[in-house]
Design a protein around this motif. Structure first.
Motif, PDB file in Angstrom:
ATOM      1  N   ASP A 168     -13.872  41.724  41.136  1.00 16.32           N
ATOM      2  CA  ASP A 168     -14.041  41.778  39.683  1.00 16.32           C
ATOM      3  C   ASP A 168     -14.503  43.176  39.261  1.00 16.32           C
ATOM      4  O   ASP A 168     -15.574  43.631  39.648  1.00 16.32           O
ATOM      5  CB  ASP A 168     -15.071  40.726  39.259  1.00 16.32           C
TER       6      ASP A 168
ATOM      7  N   GLN B   2     -24.683  40.465  32.855  1.00 18.38           N
ATOM      8  CA  GLN B   2     -23.329  39.981  32.563  1.00 18.38           C
ATOM      9  C   GLN B   2     -22.705  39.300  33.779  1.00 18.38           C
ATOM     10  O   GLN B   2     -22.090  38.231  33.669  1.00 18.38           O
ATOM     11  CB  GLN B   2     -22.447  41.141  32.120  1.00 18.38           C
ATOM     12  N   ILE B   3     -22.852  39.921  34.924  1.00 19.36           N
ATOM     13  CA  ILE B   3     -22.238  39.386  36.152  1.00 19.36           C
ATOM     14  C   ILE B   3     -22.893  38.069  36.554  1.00 19.36           C
ATOM     15  O   ILE B   3     -22.207  37.085  36.872  1.00 19.36           O
ATOM     16  CB  ILE B   3     -22.366  40.414  37.298  1.00 19.36           C
TER      17      ILE B   3
ATOM     18  N   THR C 156     -24.471  36.029  34.673  1.00 20.05           N
ATOM     19  CA  THR C 156     -24.122  35.009  33.684  1.00 20.05           C
ATOM     20  C   THR C 156     -22.710  34.484  33.938  1.00 20.05           C
ATOM     21  O   THR C 156     -22.468  33.273  33.919  1.00 20.05           O
ATOM     22  CB  THR C 156     -24.227  35.583  32.261  1.00 20.05           C
ATOM     23  N   LYS C 157     -21.769  35.386  34.183  1.00 21.18           N
ATOM     24  CA  LYS C 157     -20.377  34.993  34.395  1.00 21.18           C
ATOM     25  C   LYS C 157     -20.220  34.072  35.599  1.00 21.18           C
ATOM     26  O   LYS C 157     -19.472  33.083  35.544  1.00 21.18           O
ATOM     27  CB  LYS C 157     -19.510  36.246  34.591  1.00 21.18           C
ATOM     28  N   TYR C 158     -20.948  34.370  36.677  1.00 17.54           N
ATOM     29  CA  TYR C 158     -20.808  33.585  37.908  1.00 17.54           C
ATOM     30  C   TYR C 158     -21.935  32.564  38.091  1.00 17.54           C
ATOM     31  O   TYR C 158     -22.055  31.948  39.142  1.00 17.54           O
ATOM     32  CB  TYR C 158     -20.721  34.527  39.115  1.00 17.54           C
ATOM     33  N   ARG C 159     -22.726  32.385  37.050  1.00 20.03           N
ATOM     34  CA  ARG C 159     -23.796  31.374  37.033  1.00 20.03           C
ATOM     35  C   ARG C 159     -24.738  31.544  38.220  1.00 20.03           C
ATOM     36  O   ARG C 159     -25.084  30.575  38.912  1.00 20.03           O
ATOM     37  CB  ARG C 159     -23.203  29.967  37.006  1.00 20.03           C
TER      38      ARG C 159
END
Length: 246
Positions: free
Chosen positions: A107, A149-150, A152-155
């Motif tokens: 990513d 951000q990262i 949050t995106k991947y929990r």
């Protein structure tokens, strides 16, 4: 009946605040946990060609945002995961699918460039540390926001120290854009020598044995967190681990 209702209300209130205390900006706050074996090459593979995509995302320049350094070629840099694969694994990806792990490893949101001396397990190197254990010399606001951000995106979870360090940094930021510092007139070998200089040699312009906020701002290292080598020579009046917030 009233007494039982009151007890139930108290229990629900305590439960609510207990849950609230266990999250930070939507992320679960808990200790890292390696719930399954970790093997970076097998579980988090990425093609070397992704380096070209990283360079393209930065406007075609080979740039290390952690130090504000420019390089002649990407052969001089490492592909750097902003949230390290080991950190991601221990923060939730240990229970994720193979596809999710590969997505994380490739990513562009989680990828940048760094000199090997910064990326690897050298003295002062990032070496898989989380944001509570290591902060870059420069672009701390951009870095901290990317971590948020990262994760949050991947929990992914954060541990308490990481959440506290990130919050102190983010709350002092006016922008989260990557800063492209002016080209240094120093060559690469001079830049490596520069890393060996003491903070006083680098930032104490009036040679008084202390580093002021004006000097720190002049050298573009603000806000200065407790992990930064300059911090020990600065005055943290409120003792919150960060100086020169404004």
């Amino acid at each position: 009946m009233i007494k039982n209702s009151l007890i139930s209300w108290v229990l629900l209130t305590v439960s609510y605040y207990s849950i609230a205390e266990e999250t930070w900006r939507g992320l679960v706050v808990e200790q890292e946990n390696r719930c399954s074996p970790y093997n970076k090459k097998a579980q988090y593979p990425y093609p070397q060609s992704v380096e070209d995509e990283i360079v393209a995302s930065m406007g075609g320049v080979v740039y290390g945002p952690y130090t504000g350094s420019y390089f002649e070629s990407d052969t001089d840099t490492d592909i750097e995961h902003i949230v390290a694969a080991s950190e991601g694994h221990d923060s939730g990806l240990c229970a994720a699918s193979d596809e999710m792990r590969v997505q994380f490893a490739t990513d562009l949101l989680n990828l940048t460039l760094a000199a090997p001396v910064v990326n690897r397990c050298n003295v002062g190197g990032k070496c898989g540390y989380d944001a509570g254990e290591w902060m870059p010399e420069k672009n701390q606001c951009w870095f901290s926001n990317r971590v948020l951000q990262i994760k949050t995106k991947y929990r992914l979870s954060v541990d308490r120290n990481e959440a506290e360090v990130l919050e102190r940094t983010l709350s002092a930021c006016s922008s989260f854009e990557m800063i492209f510092y002016p080209h240094s007139e120093l060559g690469n070998s001079d830049q490596e020598d520069d890393k060996q200089r003491s903070p006083l040699e680098m930032y104490d312009d009036n040679n008084n044995g202390r580093i002021s906020c004006s000097e720190a701002k002049k050298h573009k290292i603000t806000p200065v967190l407790s992990q930064h080598p300059a911090y020990q020579f600065m005055r943290d009046s409120d003792g919150d681990g960060i100086v020169c917030e404004n």
